[in-house]
Motif scaffolding. Structure first.
Motif, mmCIF file in Angstrom:
data_model
loop_
_atom_site.group_PDB
_atom_site.id
_atom_site.type_symbol
_atom_site.label_atom_id
_atom_site.label_comp_id
_atom_site.label_asym_id
_atom_site.label_seq_id
_atom_site.Cartn_x
_atom_site.Cartn_y
_atom_site.Cartn_z
ATOM 1 N N ASP A 112 0.813 -1.224 0.000
ATOM 2 C CA ASP A 112 0.000 0.000 0.000
ATOM 3 C C ASP A 112 0.847 1.276 0.000
ATOM 4 O OD1 ASP A 112 -2.294 -1.464 0.018
ATOM 5 O OD2 ASP A 112 -2.549 -1.401 2.200
ATOM 6 N N ASP A 113 2.103 1.138 0.378
ATOM 7 C CA ASP A 113 2.960 2.319 0.514
ATOM 8 C C ASP A 113 3.600 2.745 -0.810
ATOM 9 O OD1 ASP A 113 4.060 4.143 2.616
ATOM 10 O OD2 ASP A 113 5.956 3.433 1.797
ATOM 11 N N TYR A 114 3.563 1.914 -1.826
ATOM 12 C CA TYR A 114 4.159 2.212 -3.142
ATOM 13 C C TYR A 114 5.673 2.459 -3.078
ATOM 14 C CZ TYR A 114 -0.587 2.795 -4.980
ATOM 15 O OH TYR A 114 -1.886 2.591 -5.347
ATOM 16 N N THR A 115 6.349 1.884 -2.069
ATOM 17 C CA THR A 115 7.802 2.069 -1.976
ATOM 18 C C THR A 115 8.552 0.746 -2.120
ATOM 19 O OG1 THR A 115 7.683 1.905 0.450
ATOM 20 C CG2 THR A 115 7.635 4.114 -0.499
ATOM 21 N N TYR A 116 7.857 -0.301 -2.480
ATOM 22 C CA TYR A 116 8.481 -1.617 -2.611
ATOM 23 C C TYR A 116 9.347 -1.676 -3.870
ATOM 24 C CZ TYR A 116 4.272 -1.874 -5.493
ATOM 25 O OH TYR A 116 3.274 -1.597 -6.397
ATOM 26 N N GLY A 117 10.186 -2.703 -3.937
ATOM 27 C CA GLY A 117 11.078 -2.843 -5.073
ATOM 28 C C GLY A 117 10.532 -3.778 -6.137
ATOM 29 N N ILE A 118 11.294 -3.933 -7.198
ATOM 30 C CA ILE A 118 10.904 -4.832 -8.285
ATOM 31 C C ILE A 118 11.175 -6.284 -7.872
ATOM 32 C CG2 ILE A 118 11.290 -3.121 -10.083
ATOM 33 C CD1 ILE A 118 14.026 -4.377 -10.569
ATOM 34 N N ALA A 119 10.629 -7.206 -8.638
ATOM 35 C CA ALA A 119 10.794 -8.634 -8.350
ATOM 36 C C ALA A 119 12.267 -9.039 -8.450
ATOM 37 C CB ALA A 119 9.956 -9.456 -9.321
ATOM 38 N N THR A 120 12.654 -9.979 -7.607
ATOM 39 C CA THR A 120 14.041 -10.453 -7.603
ATOM 40 C C THR A 120 14.081 -11.890 -7.105
ATOM 41 O OG1 THR A 120 16.255 -10.106 -6.677
ATOM 42 C CG2 THR A 120 14.404 -9.585 -5.255
ATOM 43 N N ASP A 121 15.087 -12.639 -7.558
ATOM 44 C CA ASP A 121 15.304 -13.984 -7.035
ATOM 45 C C ASP A 121 16.551 -14.023 -6.161
ATOM 46 O OD1 ASP A 121 17.206 -13.631 -8.964
ATOM 47 O OD2 ASP A 121 16.699 -15.407 -10.150
ATOM 48 N N SER A 122 17.018 -12.843 -5.744
ATOM 49 C CA SER A 122 18.208 -12.752 -4.907
ATOM 50 C C SER A 122 17.893 -13.161 -3.472
ATOM 51 C CB SER A 122 18.763 -11.325 -4.925
ATOM 52 O OG SER A 122 17.937 -10.455 -4.172
ATOM 53 N N LEU A 123 18.947 -13.307 -2.697
ATOM 54 C CA LEU A 123 18.817 -13.692 -1.298
ATOM 55 C C LEU A 123 17.993 -12.683 -0.497
ATOM 56 C CD1 LEU A 123 19.755 -15.599 1.011
ATOM 57 C CD2 LEU A 123 21.764 -14.127 1.266
ATOM 58 N N PHE A 124 17.994 -11.427 -0.932
ATOM 59 C CA PHE A 124 17.318 -10.366 -0.185
ATOM 60 C C PHE A 124 15.830 -10.247 -0.516
ATOM 61 C CE2 PHE A 124 21.771 -8.995 -0.738
ATOM 62 C CZ PHE A 124 22.142 -8.988 0.604
ATOM 63 N N GLY A 125 15.335 -11.036 -1.440
ATOM 64 C CA GLY A 125 13.942 -10.932 -1.849
ATOM 65 C C GLY A 125 12.972 -11.111 -0.682
ATOM 66 N N TYR A 126 11.915 -10.302 -0.687
ATOM 67 C CA TYR A 126 10.918 -10.347 0.392
ATOM 68 C C TYR A 126 9.514 -10.310 -0.205
ATOM 69 C CZ TYR A 126 8.371 -9.091 4.640
ATOM 70 O OH TYR A 126 7.489 -9.076 5.698
ATOM 71 N N ASP A 127 8.639 -11.158 0.332
ATOM 72 C CA ASP A 127 7.253 -11.231 -0.135
ATOM 73 C C ASP A 127 6.404 -10.260 0.685
ATOM 74 O OD1 ASP A 127 4.695 -11.811 -0.928
ATOM 75 O OD2 ASP A 127 4.780 -13.940 -0.422
ATOM 76 N N PHE A 128 5.903 -9.201 0.039
ATOM 77 C CA PHE A 128 5.093 -8.205 0.730
ATOM 78 C C PHE A 128 3.611 -8.601 0.808
ATOM 79 C CE2 PHE A 128 8.792 -5.681 -0.346
ATOM 80 C CZ PHE A 128 8.955 -4.873 0.769
ATOM 81 N N GLY A 129 3.301 -9.823 0.388
ATOM 82 C CA GLY A 129 1.936 -10.291 0.522
ATOM 83 C C GLY A 129 1.264 -10.677 -0.776
ATOM 84 N N ASP A 130 1.943 -10.458 -1.894
ATOM 85 C CA ASP A 130 1.326 -10.806 -3.189
ATOM 86 C C ASP A 130 1.975 -12.024 -3.826
ATOM 87 O OD1 ASP A 130 3.767 -9.691 -3.758
ATOM 88 O OD2 ASP A 130 3.038 -8.333 -5.324
ATOM 89 N N GLY A 131 2.812 -12.728 -3.052
ATOM 90 C CA GLY A 131 3.439 -13.941 -3.556
ATOM 91 C C GLY A 131 4.658 -13.716 -4.422
ATOM 92 N N ILE A 132 5.108 -12.454 -4.540
ATOM 93 C CA ILE A 132 6.272 -12.104 -5.363
ATOM 94 C C ILE A 132 7.411 -11.642 -4.466
ATOM 95 C CG2 ILE A 132 7.149 -10.604 -7.197
ATOM 96 C CD1 ILE A 132 4.281 -10.359 -8.223
ATOM 97 N N LEU A 133 8.583 -12.197 -4.672
ATOM 98 C CA LEU A 133 9.752 -11.740 -3.923
ATOM 99 C C LEU A 133 10.256 -10.444 -4.540
ATOM 100 C CD1 LEU A 133 11.722 -15.086 -3.393
ATOM 101 C CD2 LEU A 133 10.270 -13.873 -1.758
ATOM 102 N N ARG A 134 10.373 -9.415 -3.726
ATOM 103 C CA ARG A 134 10.798 -8.097 -4.215
ATOM 104 C C ARG A 134 11.984 -7.576 -3.405
ATOM 105 N NH1 ARG A 134 6.474 -5.916 -7.199
ATOM 106 N NH2 ARG A 134 4.474 -6.988 -6.894
ATOM 107 N N HIS A 135 12.728 -6.643 -4.024
ATOM 108 C CA HIS A 135 13.804 -5.968 -3.305
ATOM 109 C C HIS A 135 13.209 -5.122 -2.175
ATOM 110 C CE1 HIS A 135 17.406 -6.802 -5.641
ATOM 111 N NE2 HIS A 135 16.704 -6.668 -6.746
#
Length: 232
Positions: free
Chosen positions: A124-147
């Motif tokens: 909801d904050d519009y500050t998340y990153g793009i999708a990534t498969d790196s170790l730092f990827g985080y799922d903000f709730g939509d099932g996609i790992l993002r920076h």
């Protein structure tokens, strides 16, 4: 967004504590008390206007917010707004030298804490990153790992805060003269780089609106250093 507001308020409180209790000038750079209050007022108004103008503009040009108006805010906009308003103020009242050093510790720790609030606010904050498969990827709730770019910025600010503390307690003259411009330069560079990891739309030449503003800040610091060198 309640968590974001909580961290915003927390960052304001911690920032105010550092400004009033720890990092304070032995002698104020503006002797006239009325002029001093006017200086702070101008800085606050500039920061407020800049934060909401740039934040809202960015949301408007993103695909998520184009079809309806969303009021946004941006710390980058606050920095730019305050800087422009104070530079105009200093020009009018012929105030010389750097006057922003003692704002830096509060700004840095405030940004570090505020970005944690952005991270916890999720998509909801519009500050998340793009999708990534790196170790730092985080799922903000939509099932996609993002920076988690919010945490990247928070980490850089915490490191810079340590540097600020060391400089303040070891070389006050250097601190007052250079720390504000070092902060502006560092913030602009790191923010410019992190923007490549965000899903914002380009404004021109492959760069988004925040990146163009960051380039403006970098030019501002270069221009200041050029003027400073001419004095010696």
């Amino acid at each position: 967004m309640k968590i974001h507001l909580l961290f915003d308020l927390l960052s304001y409180g911690v920032g105010a504590y550092f400004s009033l209790k720890i990092f304070k000038p032995q002698k104020h750079h503006i002797n006239n008390e009325n002029l001093r209050y006017a200086y702070y007022t101008v800085a606050l108004i500039g920061a407020f206007v800049g934060a909401f103008v740039l934040g809202t503009m960015n949301l408007y040009v993103t695909s998520e917010a184009k079809e309806h108006f969303i009021l946004g805010k941006s710390i980058l906009g606050a920095i730019v707004g305050a800087t422009i308003s104070i530079e105009i103020f200093k020009k009018i009242f012929k105030i010389k030298g750097s006057t922003g050093a003692y704002f830096v510790p509060s700004l840095v720790i405030g940004i570090a804490m505020g970005r944690i609030g952005c991270f916890l606010s999720g998509l909801d904050d519009y500050t998340y990153g793009i999708a990534t498969d790196s170790l730092f990827g985080y799922d903000f709730g939509d099932g996609i790992l993002r920076h988690p770019v919010q945490l990247y910025e928070s980490f850089i600010m915490l490191l810079f805060f340590i540097y600020v503390v060391v400089i303040y307690f070891n070389n006050r003259v250097y601190f007052e003269k250079h720390i504000f411009y070092q902060f502006i330069l560092l913030y602009a560079i790191q923010r410019f780089l992190w923007e490549f990891l965000k899903p914002y739309e380009d404004l021109a030449f492959g760069l988004n609106i925040f990146q163009w503003v960051c380039l403006g800040l970098i030019f501002y610091v270069i221009l200041y250093n050029k003027k400073a060198r001419k004095k010696f």
